[in-house]
Design a protein around this motif. Sequence first.
Motif, PDB file in Angstrom:
ATOM      1  N   ARG A 204      12.268   4.731   0.867  1.00  0.00           N
ATOM      2  CA  ARG A 204      12.710   5.717   1.862  1.00  0.00           C
ATOM      3  C   ARG A 204      13.766   4.470   2.318  1.00  0.00           C
ATOM      4  NH1 ARG A 204       8.752   9.663   4.776  1.00  0.00           N
ATOM      5  NH2 ARG A 204       8.337  10.618   3.165  1.00  0.00           N
ATOM      6  N   LEU A 205      13.585   3.157   3.444  1.00  0.00           N
ATOM      7  CA  LEU A 205      14.857   2.670   3.969  1.00  0.00           C
ATOM      8  C   LEU A 205      15.829   2.387   2.788  1.00  0.00           C
ATOM      9  CD1 LEU A 205      12.670   0.841   5.978  1.00  0.00           C
ATOM     10  CD2 LEU A 205      14.150   2.081   6.837  1.00  0.00           C
TER      11      LEU A 205
ATOM     12  N   ASP B  43       1.254  -1.453  -0.004  1.00  0.00           N
ATOM     13  CA  ASP B  43      -0.151  -0.282   0.079  1.00  0.00           C
ATOM     14  C   ASP B  43       0.884   1.553  -0.029  1.00  0.00           C
ATOM     15  OD1 ASP B  43       0.704   0.523   3.002  1.00  0.00           O
ATOM     16  OD2 ASP B  43      -0.854   0.307   3.679  1.00  0.00           O
ATOM     17  N   THR B  44       0.060   2.299   0.290  1.00  0.00           N
ATOM     18  CA  THR B  44       1.015   4.237  -0.016  1.00  0.00           C
ATOM     19  C   THR B  44       2.442   3.611   1.509  1.00  0.00           C
ATOM     20  OG1 THR B  44       0.674   6.106  -0.176  1.00  0.00           O
ATOM     21  CG2 THR B  44      -0.692   4.483   1.212  1.00  0.00           C
ATOM     22  N   HIS B  45       1.828   3.137   1.993  1.00  0.00           N
ATOM     23  CA  HIS B  45       2.960   3.173   3.267  1.00  0.00           C
ATOM     24  C   HIS B  45       4.029   2.291   2.957  1.00  0.00           C
ATOM     25  CE1 HIS B  45       0.393   5.754   5.987  1.00  0.00           C
ATOM     26  NE2 HIS B  45      -0.927   4.693   6.158  1.00  0.00           N
ATOM     27  N   VAL B  46       3.628   0.808   3.315  1.00  0.00           N
ATOM     28  CA  VAL B  46       4.706   0.097   2.444  1.00  0.00           C
ATOM     29  C   VAL B  46       6.152   0.295   1.368  1.00  0.00           C
ATOM     30  CG1 VAL B  46       5.304  -2.048   1.498  1.00  0.00           C
ATOM     31  CG2 VAL B  46       3.091  -1.741   3.454  1.00  0.00           C
ATOM     32  N   PHE B  47       5.095   1.419   0.675  1.00  0.00           N
ATOM     33  CA  PHE B  47       5.755   1.683  -0.623  1.00  0.00           C
ATOM     34  C   PHE B  47       6.859   2.399  -0.551  1.00  0.00           C
ATOM     35  CE2 PHE B  47       6.507   4.731  -4.840  1.00  0.00           C
ATOM     36  CZ  PHE B  47       6.684   3.496  -5.643  1.00  0.00           C
TER      37      PHE B  47
ATOM     38  N   CYS C 222      19.169   3.836   7.517  1.00  0.00           N
ATOM     39  CA  CYS C 222      18.186   4.726   6.065  1.00  0.00           C
ATOM     40  C   CYS C 222      18.604   5.232   5.029  1.00  0.00           C
ATOM     41  CB  CYS C 222      16.459   5.565   7.042  1.00  0.00           C
ATOM     42  SG  CYS C 222      15.946   6.070   6.014  1.00  0.00           S
ATOM     43  N   GLN C 223      18.750   4.864   3.503  1.00  0.00           N
ATOM     44  CA  GLN C 223      19.057   5.728   2.672  1.00  0.00           C
ATOM     45  C   GLN C 223      18.712   6.417   2.421  1.00  0.00           C
ATOM     46  OE1 GLN C 223      19.531   3.695  -1.081  1.00  0.00           O
ATOM     47  NE2 GLN C 223      20.601   2.667  -0.332  1.00  0.00           N
ATOM     48  N   ASP C 224      17.508   6.834   2.878  1.00  0.00           N
ATOM     49  CA  ASP C 224      17.231   8.589   2.476  1.00  0.00           C
ATOM     50  C   ASP C 224      17.805   9.325   3.426  1.00  0.00           C
ATOM     51  OD1 ASP C 224      15.086  10.188   1.612  1.00  0.00           O
ATOM     52  OD2 ASP C 224      14.485  10.376   3.392  1.00  0.00           O
TER      53      ASP C 224
END
Length: 226
Positions: A149-150, A140-144, A205-207
Amino acid sequence: MSLSQDAITKILKTLEGRYPRAGTALTHKNPFEMLIATILSAQCTDKRVNTVTQVLFKKCRTPHDFVRLGKGNLERSIKTCGLYHTKAKNIVAACRMILNDYEGQVPQGREALMKLPGVGRKTANVVLSNAFGIPAIAVDTHVFRVSHRLGLVKARNPEETEKQLMEVIPRRQWSRAHHWLIHHGRALCHARKPNCLECPVRQWCQDFNERFPIKKSPGSIAQPGA
Ligand code: SF4
């Protein structure tokens, strides 16, 4: 630079520790109720769906009950969930198909589930994992957002995201990882303003590390704005 498997393992372990009881918030007693609740949850909060189904599931317990109730009456019952014309139409049609093609039982396969009106891949995966205990990752939008971001994935759409997540997350953790990512998206990694200062996985976290590239002494954790 992509995340190492070691970093991914640490992220998952940390999220598990942070959200140990993460699971679906949709109230359901069986796969059929899970299916109806999931269809209703499109662009609607779980809380709102639960309020509606608390009443709805008392009068409609089976696919036959929904067909008998009919689209018009169902629309009135689910109005507050939004998109109620489409949802009512799909639910009644899905119930008819379950009665005609699956002997009144919700099918347990993704392909069969996706043949039901109103059931896309995400809904099918939610039903598979929450109702049948079959490992699946519903994007969903959160998982995406959180998985990108991670740095767990780099994909153009939910389907690619799901595929890449299934490659980097052990199968036994698929369903729970889906809930960890959703909970993290709701709790801290918000769409507009992620709360990175409170985030327990920011060191991997990459972001975060791209936004705040600082020199790290061994063992230190990055601080934004440093
Ligand atoms: S550090 Fe920030 S962007 Fe990265 S997962 Fe945590 S909240 Fe989201």
